[in-house]
Write a protein that holds these residues in place. Structure first.
Motif, PDB file in Angstrom:
ATOM      1  N   GLY A  26       0.549  -1.069  -0.240  1.00 14.18           N
ATOM      2  CA  GLY A  26      -0.223  -0.087  -0.416  1.00 14.18           C
ATOM      3  C   GLY A  26       1.191   1.137  -0.265  1.00 14.18           C
ATOM      4  N   HIS A  27       0.060   2.861   0.506  1.00 11.09           N
ATOM      5  CA  HIS A  27       1.003   3.584   0.179  1.00 11.09           C
ATOM      6  C   HIS A  27       0.196   4.588   1.043  1.00 11.09           C
ATOM      7  CE1 HIS A  27      -1.103   5.882  -3.621  1.00 11.09           C
ATOM      8  NE2 HIS A  27      -1.187   4.737  -3.169  1.00 11.09           N
ATOM      9  N   ILE A  28       0.585   6.037   1.357  1.00  8.84           N
ATOM     10  CA  ILE A  28      -0.434   7.177   1.856  1.00  8.84           C
ATOM     11  C   ILE A  28       0.777   8.266   0.622  1.00  8.84           C
ATOM     12  CG2 ILE A  28       0.236   8.341   3.588  1.00  8.84           C
ATOM     13  CD1 ILE A  28       0.392   5.903   5.783  1.00  8.84           C
ATOM     14  N   LEU A  47       4.803  -0.909   2.864  1.00  7.78           N
ATOM     15  CA  LEU A  47       4.242  -0.038   2.129  1.00  7.78           C
ATOM     16  C   LEU A  47       5.158   0.260   1.023  1.00  7.78           C
ATOM     17  CD1 LEU A  47       2.959   2.645   4.545  1.00  7.78           C
ATOM     18  CD2 LEU A  47       1.730   0.193   3.472  1.00  7.78           C
ATOM     19  N   GLY A  48       4.881   0.524  -0.339  1.00  6.11           N
ATOM     20  CA  GLY A  48       5.255   0.827  -1.153  1.00  6.11           C
ATOM     21  C   GLY A  48       5.281  -0.430  -2.366  1.00  6.11           C
ATOM     22  N   ASN A  49       5.332   0.302  -3.334  1.00  7.65           N
ATOM     23  CA  ASN A  49       5.000  -0.482  -4.750  1.00  7.65           C
ATOM     24  C   ASN A  49       5.857  -0.217  -6.074  1.00  7.65           C
ATOM     25  OD1 ASN A  49       4.160  -1.771  -7.113  1.00  7.65           O
ATOM     26  ND2 ASN A  49       1.930  -2.531  -6.545  1.00  7.65           N
ATOM     27  N   PRO A  50       7.242  -0.931  -6.740  1.00  6.27           N
ATOM     28  CA  PRO A  50       7.726  -0.451  -7.231  1.00  6.27           C
ATOM     29  C   PRO A  50       7.423  -0.622  -8.739  1.00  6.27           C
ATOM     30  CG  PRO A  50       8.300  -2.785  -6.549  1.00  6.27           C
ATOM     31  CD  PRO A  50       7.953  -2.024  -5.776  1.00  6.27           C
ATOM     32  N   LEU A  51       6.635  -1.278  -9.298  1.00  6.11           N
ATOM     33  CA  LEU A  51       5.723  -1.869  -9.937  1.00  6.11           C
ATOM     34  C   LEU A  51       4.807  -1.054 -10.335  1.00  6.11           C
ATOM     35  CD1 LEU A  51       5.906  -5.299  -9.852  1.00  6.11           C
ATOM     36  CD2 LEU A  51       7.312  -4.639 -10.899  1.00  6.11           C
ATOM     37  N   ILE A  52       4.607   0.299  -9.949  1.00  7.06           N
ATOM     38  CA  ILE A  52       3.921   1.064 -10.130  1.00  7.06           C
ATOM     39  C   ILE A  52       4.572   3.080  -9.872  1.00  7.06           C
ATOM     40  CG2 ILE A  52       1.355   2.187  -9.955  1.00  7.06           C
ATOM     41  CD1 ILE A  52       0.836  -0.467  -9.138  1.00  7.06           C
ATOM     42  N   THR A  53       4.361   3.840 -10.820  1.00  5.31           N
ATOM     43  CA  THR A  53       4.596   4.533 -10.356  1.00  5.31           C
ATOM     44  C   THR A  53       4.172   5.544  -9.198  1.00  5.31           C
ATOM     45  OG1 THR A  53       4.738   5.125 -12.684  1.00  5.31           O
ATOM     46  CG2 THR A  53       5.440   6.980 -11.472  1.00  5.31           C
ATOM     47  N   GLY A  54       4.728   6.127  -8.877  1.00  6.29           N
ATOM     48  CA  GLY A  54       4.059   7.002  -7.380  1.00  6.29           C
ATOM     49  C   GLY A  54       3.534   6.187  -6.528  1.00  6.29           C
ATOM     50  N   ARG A  55       3.925   5.117  -5.968  1.00 11.16           N
ATOM     51  CA  ARG A  55       3.248   4.361  -4.872  1.00 11.16           C
ATOM     52  C   ARG A  55       4.602   4.642  -3.865  1.00 11.16           C
ATOM     53  NH1 ARG A  55      -0.337   4.938  -7.308  1.00 11.16           N
ATOM     54  NH2 ARG A  55      -2.085   3.891  -8.042  1.00 11.16           N
ATOM     55  N   TYR A  56       4.456   5.002  -2.490  1.00  6.93           N
ATOM     56  CA  TYR A  56       5.712   5.784  -1.487  1.00  6.93           C
ATOM     57  C   TYR A  56       5.012   5.145  -0.449  1.00  6.93           C
ATOM     58  CZ  TYR A  56       7.663   7.637  -6.114  1.00  6.93           C
ATOM     59  OH  TYR A  56       8.166   7.542  -7.058  1.00  6.93           O
ATOM     60  N   PRO A  57       5.606   4.721   0.945  1.00  6.29           N
ATOM     61  CA  PRO A  57       5.282   4.972   2.257  1.00  6.29           C
ATOM     62  C   PRO A  57       4.880   6.065   2.577  1.00  6.29           C
ATOM     63  CG  PRO A  57       6.664   3.152   1.935  1.00  6.29           C
ATOM     64  CD  PRO A  57       7.268   4.412   0.834  1.00  6.29           C
ATOM     65  N   LEU A  58       5.284   7.042   2.673  1.00  2.00           N
ATOM     66  CA  LEU A  58       4.943   8.404   2.766  1.00  2.00           C
ATOM     67  C   LEU A  58       4.927   9.077   1.631  1.00  2.00           C
ATOM     68  CD1 LEU A  58       5.994   8.606   6.646  1.00  2.00           C
ATOM     69  CD2 LEU A  58       3.811   8.533   6.163  1.00  2.00           C
TER      70      LEU A  58
END
Length: 228
Positions: A26-28, A47-58
């Protein structure tokens, strides 16, 4: 023997259910127009997803100027948080000025750790953060479809792209590189013609912006050790 020590657990814990060998954390994300953002004493994992742009913990995303009190009526900060075992990055600042990143722990995260994205982000404060154990990304890179960059294969703990950045009392340990100042290209390498190696632009996406020397606004008390 001396070692870096920091508390990893918090009473408030935000996490994602991520299947083994998957990266869909997930991401915030904080977007333009909120009154204030105050994330303090929170533990964030998976958290975070390297395979989708703009998905980071904070992630401050295109918030413009947090010091503009007509919009942001309260103080905003990310402080005293523990971000660990992240699927991608730790904290990302994108299109946002005057963000305050203080006394956070960033441990065992994939790719760059504390990350200023485009280079136009001014007056970011990194103060008292402990970041260690950034892990190289080994999967596919098809930016901008994925969020990963070629440089994530050799991750940097503090990735800095604007000279008007305050760095105080931070520690980087046990990763590939403790601090990297990118004064030639944006991290995503999309507006490289704007840059000059010795005199970057104040607003680095604007070729008509005032030039500034490539120095930090304030740099003191920082330490990097046991990096490759």
């Amino acid at each position: 023997m001396r070692a870096e020590v920091g508390p990893m657990t918090r009473n408030i814990h935000i996490t994602s259910e991520v299947a083994e060998a998957q990266t869909n954390g997930g991401h915030i994300k904080f977007l333009y127009g909120f009154k204030s953002v105050q994330v303090e004493n929170v533990e964030l994992t998976n958290l975070g997803n390297p395979l989708i742009t703009g998905r980071y913990p904070l992630h401050y995303h295109m918030c413009e100027n947090l010091a503009e009190k007509m919009i942001y009526t309260g103080d905003s900060y990310l402080r005293k948080n523990s971000i660990h075992h992240s699927q991608f990055r730790c904290i990302t600042i994108h299109g946002t000025h005057n963000s305050q990143i203080q006394n956070n722990i960033c441990y065992n995260t994939v790719g760059h750790g504390l990350f200023i994205e485009d280079g136009g982000e001014k007056h970011t404060l990194f103060d008292g953060n402990l970041a260690l154990g950034q892990i190289p990304w080994t999967g596919p890179i098809t930016h901008p479809v994925t969020g990963t960059l070629p440089s994530d294969r050799k991750p940097v703990t503090f990735w800095i792209t604007n000279p008007l950045t305050k760095m105080k009392n931070n520690v980087a340990a046990g990763g590939e590189t403790g601090l990297f100042v990118d004064n030639k290209l944006l991290a995503n390498q999309t507006v490289r013609n704007v840059y000059n190696e010795l005199n970057p632009r104040m607003t680095q996406t604007d070729p008509n912006s005032e030039r500034v020397p490539m120095v930090f606004d304030r740099t003191t008390g920082n330490l990097a050790h046991h990096v490759k």
